[in-house]
Design an enzyme around this catalytic site. Structure first.
Site, PDB file in Angstrom:
ATOM      1  N   GLN A 102      46.848 139.178 -40.826  1.00 16.85           N
ATOM      2  CA  GLN A 102      47.129 140.610 -40.926  1.00 16.85           C
ATOM      3  C   GLN A 102      47.864 141.137 -39.689  1.00 16.85           C
ATOM      4  OE1 GLN A 102      42.756 141.573 -42.465  1.00 16.85           O
ATOM      5  NE2 GLN A 102      44.155 143.249 -42.819  1.00 16.85           N
ATOM      6  N   HIS A 103      48.437 142.309 -39.841  1.00 17.50           N
ATOM      7  CA  HIS A 103      48.914 143.187 -38.750  1.00 17.50           C
ATOM      8  C   HIS A 103      50.209 142.769 -38.052  1.00 17.50           C
ATOM      9  CE1 HIS A 103      44.798 144.418 -39.289  1.00 17.50           C
ATOM     10  NE2 HIS A 103      44.304 143.399 -38.601  1.00 17.50           N
TER      11      HIS A 103
ATOM     12  N   ASP B  23      44.748 138.139 -45.160  1.00 12.14           N
ATOM     13  CA  ASP B  23      43.965 136.905 -45.330  1.00 12.14           C
ATOM     14  C   ASP B  23      42.483 137.174 -45.555  1.00 12.14           C
ATOM     15  OD1 ASP B  23      43.547 137.641 -42.671  1.00 12.14           O
ATOM     16  OD2 ASP B  23      44.103 135.698 -41.835  1.00 12.14           O
TER      17      ASP B  23
HETATM   18  O1  LIG Z   1      43.423 140.568 -37.311  1.00 12.46           O
HETATM   19  C1  LIG Z   1      42.723 140.091 -38.171  1.00 12.46           C
HETATM   20  C2  LIG Z   1      41.930 140.951 -39.092  1.00 12.46           C
HETATM   21  O2  LIG Z   1      41.954 142.295 -38.741  1.00 12.46           O
HETATM   22  C3  LIG Z   1      42.638 138.586 -38.313  1.00 12.46           C
HETATM   23  O3  LIG Z   1      41.624 138.200 -39.163  1.00 12.46           O
HETATM   24  C4  LIG Z   1      43.981 138.046 -38.739  1.00 12.46           C
HETATM   25  O4  LIG Z   1      44.159 138.416 -40.093  1.00 12.46           O
HETATM   26  C5  LIG Z   1      44.108 136.556 -38.479  1.00 12.46           C
HETATM   27  O5  LIG Z   1      43.291 135.764 -39.262  1.00 12.46           O
HETATM   28  P1  LIG Z   1      42.995 134.199 -39.106  1.00 12.46           P
HETATM   29  O6  LIG Z   1      44.284 133.493 -38.830  1.00 12.46           O
HETATM   30  O7  LIG Z   1      41.977 134.038 -38.037  1.00 12.46           O
HETATM   31  O8  LIG Z   1      42.446 133.823 -40.457  1.00 12.46           O
END
Ligand SMILES: O=C(CO)[C@@H](O)[C@H](O)COP(=O)(O)O
Ligand SMILES: Nc1ncnc2c1ncn2[C@@H]1O[C@H](COP(=O)(O)OP(=O)(O)O)[C@@H](O)[C@H]1O
Length: 464
Positions: free
Chosen positions: A71-72, A226
């Site tokens: 995300q983000h 994700d």
């Molecule tokens: O920043 C967040 C949720 O707000 C993280 O969960 C990212 O979405 C990255 O996820 P992973 O690579 O650790 O699954």
């Protein structure tokens, strides 16, 4: 038999699963690594997706595909659809000062009310503020901004102009300029962050709306963030808390109602089914285990064995795992701390145990923050690469104070994306009923002293 594919373009790698659309049975899978670093050229994600898809036997025979992604991340495109600069990822903390400034300008409670979250360096809005302030020439060339999963979906659909960009509620809700409560972009807040609101933003699709087709004619699902993908992958329903130990540490829950936490601990995201996904995220999770194993000169199994040799509470040895600064609590400049070292605890087993306990204590704090937002907890499900550690699985109920269900090791974000692809293919009110295989329950007596001792040391890290 129709096949569907799900993609997880996560921080460390890209994973692809191909499943039977009707039963959900796994047919093929593949993965490929992503480059290190918190700033990444999106082209590397595309290369990894192509490699992972090839390793999974290709996508030519699938009827639908959806992309779940970290995300983000800020992906900025110019008028011609070219990437303006490498994407800043969710775990890049350079926009911490921008986040603090945005919170001062509007007030934390007003941000929570407007978009369900209080700004921290992870969110896209703060990265846009950083870009406007630090790279004005690049900022001036930005014609559209989107997220990693939006960009990959757009590429799979042939990248047909900026107006073809699509996203979904779950990922839009992590930008900091979209409200999951009202399902609307807040362009006024985009302007506050970036100084301009004349950008193309991806159209936000509903849970089963198609984002186009691939070159081989597969229907593209809307995709998702994700964490929403993982929730869909394990079939989470209200009352379930999904804990994920990937690069990030996450505790989130499917909810019928939006959340607006003015403390900023819980972010009020949307899920991938039209509901909500209040979520707590830490910057330090599976890599704490990677780093501890490296420090002790062992592999993951060795770290797990050592951790299980030491007593609960590690004889007072505490590891606060803020190795990359921390996001929850919001301490972007903090560093990790090892505290309480004695002659007796100066042993590999004690350090290994403290690392696992410290990681779990941060997640237990996250679950408490969800509870404070009124989230009901019937089941706790544990997923992500870190759940492959036996010590993590066995100590989780001790620290969290709740039995923990661990589905068999798998790629639950990619599975959620595949399930969404199948849902986009078949339509209907609810996603297809795929069974979650091989779930094991871990139960143990809670040891609240572990969290109490951790809390004392955690608060020594303020400003470290
Ligand atoms: O920043 C967040 C949720 O707000 C993280 O969960 C990212 O979405 C990255 O996820 P992973 O690579 O650790 O699954
Ligand atoms: N057996 C294991 N024990 C502990 N950690 C593991 C194990 N296997 C993999 N990992 C860690 O899990 C992480 C990858 O998990 P994953 O959920 O795929 O992360 P992401 O989705 O953020 O890329 C890596 O840091 C990896 O070292």
């Amino acid at each position: 038999m129709s096949l569907v594919a799900g993609v997880d373009s996560s921080t460390q790698s890209c994973k692809v699963v191909v499943r039977d659309a009707e039963t959900g049975a796994l047919v093929r899978s593949g993965s490929a690594p992503h480059p290190e670093g918190t700033e990444v050229d999106p082209a590397a994600w595309w290369t990894a997706l192509e490699a992972a898809a090839e390793a999974a036997g290709g996508l030519d025979d699938v009827a639908a595909v959806s992309v779940g992604g970290q995300q983000h991340g800020m992906v900025c495109l110019d008028e011609a659809g070219e990437v303006v600069r490498p994407a800043l990822l969710w775990n890049d903390t350079r926009s911490a000062a921008a986040a603090a400034a945005l919170n001062t300008e509007l007030g934390a409670a007003a941000w929570a009310e407007a978009v369900g979250l209080v700004q921290v360096a992870s969110f896209t809005a703060t990265k846009l503020r950083w870009l406007a302030e630090h790279e004005p020439d690049a900022a001036a060339r930005v014609a559209a901004v989107c997220l990693p999963h939006d960009w990959l979906t757009w590429k799979l659909g042939g990248a047909q102009g900026l107006e073809a960009l699509r996203t979904d509620r779950s990922d839009a809700s992590g930008t900091g300029y979209y409200s999951a409560a009202t399902s609307e972009y807040r362009r006024d807040l985009l302007k506050r962050a970036f100084g301009r609101d004349d950008l193309v933003l991806p159209e936000v699709l509903g849970p089963t709306e198609s984002a186009g087709t691939t070159s081989s004619g597969a229907i593209l699902g809307p995709g998702c963030g994700d964490n929403a993908g993982a929730a869909l992958g394990v079939g989470a329903r209200p009352g379930d808390v999904v804990v994920s130990i990937g690069t990030s540490g996450v505790a989130c829950a499917v909810s019928e109602t939006p959340s607006a936490d003015p403390t900023g601990l819980v972010a009020g995201f949307a899920d991938a089914t039209g509901r909500h996904l209040p979520l707590v995220c830490t910057l330090n999770a599976a890599r704490v285990l990677d780093a501890s194993a490296r420090l002790l000169g062992v592999d993951h199994d060795g770290l797990s064995r050592l951790a299980l040799e030491a007593p609960s509470g590690s004889g007072g040895l505490v590891l606060v795992p803020y190795l990359e600064g921390e996001r929850t609590p919001d301490r972007p400049d903090a560093r990790g701390v090892i505290h309480g070292l004695t002659l007796a605890t100066a042993e590999p087993a004690y350090l290994a145990r403290a690392a696992v306990e410290g990681l779990l204590c941060g997640l237990a704090d996250g679950i408490d923050a969800l509870k404070a937002q009124g989230v009901a907890i019937n089941r706790v499900l544990l997923v992500g690469g870190g759940a492959r550690s036996e010590a993590v699985r066995r100590l989780a109920p001790v620290v969290i104070g709740h039995p923990v269900l661990v589905p068999e090791p798998g790629e639950y974000v990619a599975d959620g994306a595949a399930r969404q692809a199948a849902w986009t293919l078949t339509g209907g009110e609810e996603p297809p009923a795929w069974e979650l295989a091989g779930t094991e329950t871990y139960e143990a007596d809670p040891d609240p002293a572990v969290r109490a001792r951790y809390a004392e040391v955690r608060d020594l890290t303020e400003g470290v």
